[in-house]
Design an enzyme around this catalytic site. Structure first.
Site, PDB file in Angstrom:
ATOM      1  N   CYS A  82       0.867  -1.181   0.000  1.00 37.07           N
ATOM      2  CA  CYS A  82       0.000   0.000   0.000  1.00 37.07           C
ATOM      3  C   CYS A  82       0.900   1.226   0.000  1.00 37.07           C
ATOM      4  O   CYS A  82       1.877   1.272   0.753  1.00 37.07           O
ATOM      5  CB  CYS A  82      -0.872  -0.010   1.257  1.00 37.07           C
ATOM      6  SG  CYS A  82      -1.938   1.438   1.410  1.00 37.07           S
TER       7      CYS A  82
ATOM      8  N   HIS B 135      -9.072  -3.572  -1.959  1.00 30.87           N
ATOM      9  CA  HIS B 135      -8.144  -2.783  -1.148  1.00 30.87           C
ATOM     10  C   HIS B 135      -8.513  -1.290  -1.196  1.00 30.87           C
ATOM     11  O   HIS B 135      -8.566  -0.613  -0.171  1.00 30.87           O
ATOM     12  CB  HIS B 135      -6.717  -3.022  -1.668  1.00 30.87           C
ATOM     13  CG  HIS B 135      -5.639  -2.254  -0.970  1.00 30.87           C
ATOM     14  ND1 HIS B 135      -4.626  -2.856  -0.257  1.00 30.87           N
ATOM     15  CD2 HIS B 135      -5.398  -0.906  -0.892  1.00 30.87           C
ATOM     16  CE1 HIS B 135      -3.827  -1.922   0.246  1.00 30.87           C
ATOM     17  NE2 HIS B 135      -4.266  -0.729  -0.134  1.00 30.87           N
ATOM     18  N   GLU B 136      -8.794  -0.791  -2.411  1.00 30.15           N
ATOM     19  CA  GLU B 136      -9.079   0.646  -2.570  1.00 30.15           C
ATOM     20  C   GLU B 136     -10.477   1.004  -2.053  1.00 30.15           C
ATOM     21  O   GLU B 136     -10.666   2.094  -1.503  1.00 30.15           O
ATOM     22  CB  GLU B 136      -8.916   1.066  -4.034  1.00 30.15           C
ATOM     23  CG  GLU B 136      -7.542   0.786  -4.653  1.00 30.15           C
ATOM     24  CD  GLU B 136      -6.370   1.322  -3.866  1.00 30.15           C
ATOM     25  OE1 GLU B 136      -6.532   2.309  -3.130  1.00 30.15           O
ATOM     26  OE2 GLU B 136      -5.270   0.732  -3.975  1.00 30.15           O
TER      27      GLU B 136
ATOM     28  N   HIS C 290     -10.185   1.553   1.486  1.00 31.19           N
ATOM     29  CA  HIS C 290      -9.678   2.893   1.817  1.00 31.19           C
ATOM     30  C   HIS C 290     -10.834   3.894   1.919  1.00 31.19           C
ATOM     31  O   HIS C 290     -10.817   4.777   2.773  1.00 31.19           O
ATOM     32  CB  HIS C 290      -8.693   3.389   0.752  1.00 31.19           C
ATOM     33  CG  HIS C 290      -7.276   2.937   0.986  1.00 31.19           C
ATOM     34  ND1 HIS C 290      -6.587   3.161   2.154  1.00 31.19           N
ATOM     35  CD2 HIS C 290      -6.403   2.296   0.163  1.00 31.19           C
ATOM     36  CE1 HIS C 290      -5.362   2.673   2.049  1.00 31.19           C
ATOM     37  NE2 HIS C 290      -5.220   2.135   0.848  1.00 31.19           N
TER      38      HIS C 290
HETATM   39 NI    NI Z   1      -3.599   1.192   0.020  1.00 29.32          NI
END
Ligand code: NI
Length: 173
Positions: A95, A137-138, A141
């Site tokens: 990341c 993953h995004e 976020h």
């Molecule tokens: Ni990330």
């Protein structure tokens, strides 16, 4: 607009649920932000970057996954929504907000995601493998979730110890 700077864990913006992008927000300024996010991501040699990672608490991310057989999977996602997941993959993940840290994370193998593009058009994508990992993953976020939260307790402990070490030697700001 100012240049974007990638923030590092534990910056509070990374741990905050980001606001949805409203209809009025679409336009030139949003396009410029997305362009700058792509440029920032390429410069950092990442394949995905979410707005909270540049200190902007909005539900936006960009992704560009290279593909050997054809064009890369390049998209901007505004207000992403995960519609369906299946399968399981375990693999190393990194990341841009955790410089130098790579750790095994278990993710779904296939994801169907719905989002708006930068022009405000809704689209759906069916992605697998690395692209699925990136979308999950995004999207995390955007929800204030970092990949540390997705590690097994043991791996998380190891990761936190490594972060502390890098912080102590000034390699992590
Ligand atoms: Ni990330």
């Amino acid at each position: 607009m100012l240049d974007l700077k990638i923030v590092h864990y534990p910056d509070p913006v990374l741990l905050t649920v980001a606001k949805p992008v409203t209809e009025e927000r679409f336009g030139k300024e949003l396009e410029e932000l997305v362009d700058k996010m792509f440029a920032t991501m390429y410069q950092a040699r990442g394949v995905g970057l979410a707005a909270p990672q540049v200190g902007i608490s909005e539900r936006i991310f960009v992704m560009d996954i290279p593909n050997e057989d054809g064009p890369s999977q390049k998209h901007a996602f505004i207000n992403p929504e995960i519609l369906h997941v299946e399968g399981e993959q375990v693999g190393d993940e990194g990341c841009l907000s955790f410089p130098g840290l790579y750790q095994q994370v278990k993710r779904d193998t296939r994801v169907i995601v719905r989002a708006h593009d930068v022009a405000g058009q809704e689209f759906e994508l069916d992605v697998s493998d690395l692209a699925a990992r990136c979308v999950l993953h995004e999207t995390d976020h955007c929800d204030g979730i970092v990949f540390l939260d997705r590690m097994s307790p043991l791996k998380r402990q190891l990761a936190k110890r490594k972060i502390k070490r890098l912080q102590n030697t000034g390699e992590w700001e």
